[in-house]
Design an enzyme around this catalytic site. Sequence first.
Site, PDB file in Angstrom:
ATOM      1  N   ASP A 116       0.841  -1.200   0.000  1.00  0.00           N
ATOM      2  CA  ASP A 116       0.000   0.000   0.000  1.00  0.00           C
ATOM      3  C   ASP A 116       0.877   1.252   0.000  1.00  0.00           C
ATOM      4  OD1 ASP A 116      -2.179  -1.663   0.200  1.00  0.00           O
ATOM      5  OD2 ASP A 116      -2.294  -1.507   2.389  1.00  0.00           O
TER       6      ASP A 116
HETATM    7  N1  URA Z   1      -1.206  -5.906   4.003  1.00  0.00           N
HETATM    8  C1  URA Z   1      -1.711  -4.665   3.993  1.00  0.00           C
HETATM    9  O1  URA Z   1      -2.744  -4.398   4.587  1.00  0.00           O
HETATM   10  N2  URA Z   1      -1.041  -3.717   3.301  1.00  0.00           N
HETATM   11  C2  URA Z   1       0.131  -3.951   2.658  1.00  0.00           C
HETATM   12  O2  URA Z   1       0.685  -3.042   2.070  1.00  0.00           O
HETATM   13  C3  URA Z   1       0.635  -5.260   2.683  1.00  0.00           C
HETATM   14  C4  URA Z   1      -0.053  -6.223   3.370  1.00  0.00           C
END
Ligand code: URA
Length: 242
Positions: A103
Amino acid sequence: MIRIDKFLSQMQVATRSESKKLIKMKRITKNGALVTDGGEKCDPKKDCICLDGHPIAYQEYHYLMLHKPAGVVTATEDKKEKTVMDLITLQQKKDLFPVGRLDKDTEGLLLVTNDGELAHRLLSPKKHVDKCYFTRVTGQIHEEDIHRFKEGLDIGDEKKTLPADLEILSSGEISEAKVTICEGRYHQVKRMFEAIGCKVIYLKRLSMGSLTLDPALEKGAFRKLTEEEIAALLQPPRKEKE
Ligand code: URA
């Protein structure tokens, strides 16, 4: 067979136009003979191309470890946002792509490569490759949550999550933990903590399969993987293509 100027840029020796200059300056040889034309072809697996007499090792695949900072998106291109590929300051990065997605606000380990087969192996839901994250969340994490993570959580999808490993590092108003998952669902870690009543306020990926984030790698920096790191990722090794 590929053009020698293209070979030089693919091996990160120089840009395409710099490669042409190197050839003009008589600094490039092929099997001992001076190269006078960048358009001349070579077989990178068989021919020995040298710069100033030093052989340029042929590498078909490139493997980089990036310490992704928060605030950049995991994509090769984006009209508005800075991408992880903007951080890869290599001359030749046309075929490179990030393996999997973090993310925008997540930090940590991201593998960048042009090896589609390895990427597939690491991302395939059938392969169950472990990904370990450090996380800071609001609210307490309890011992029983370890069992809930192990049992699988309902995060609103058709199926519960697969067994995950939760290691509680501290618990209080703000808690810290390490979590290891073997899937890659959308916002998975955040949704798993939501399912136990916590909100993720910081998330950092520490490892993916055998690959661990180099603690010496600063946020936003990248480096080539070592031979050992590549060999471990490629287990079992791929068969040599002719
Ligand atoms: N899980 C999440 O919620 N975000 C990420 O970036 C990776 C794994």
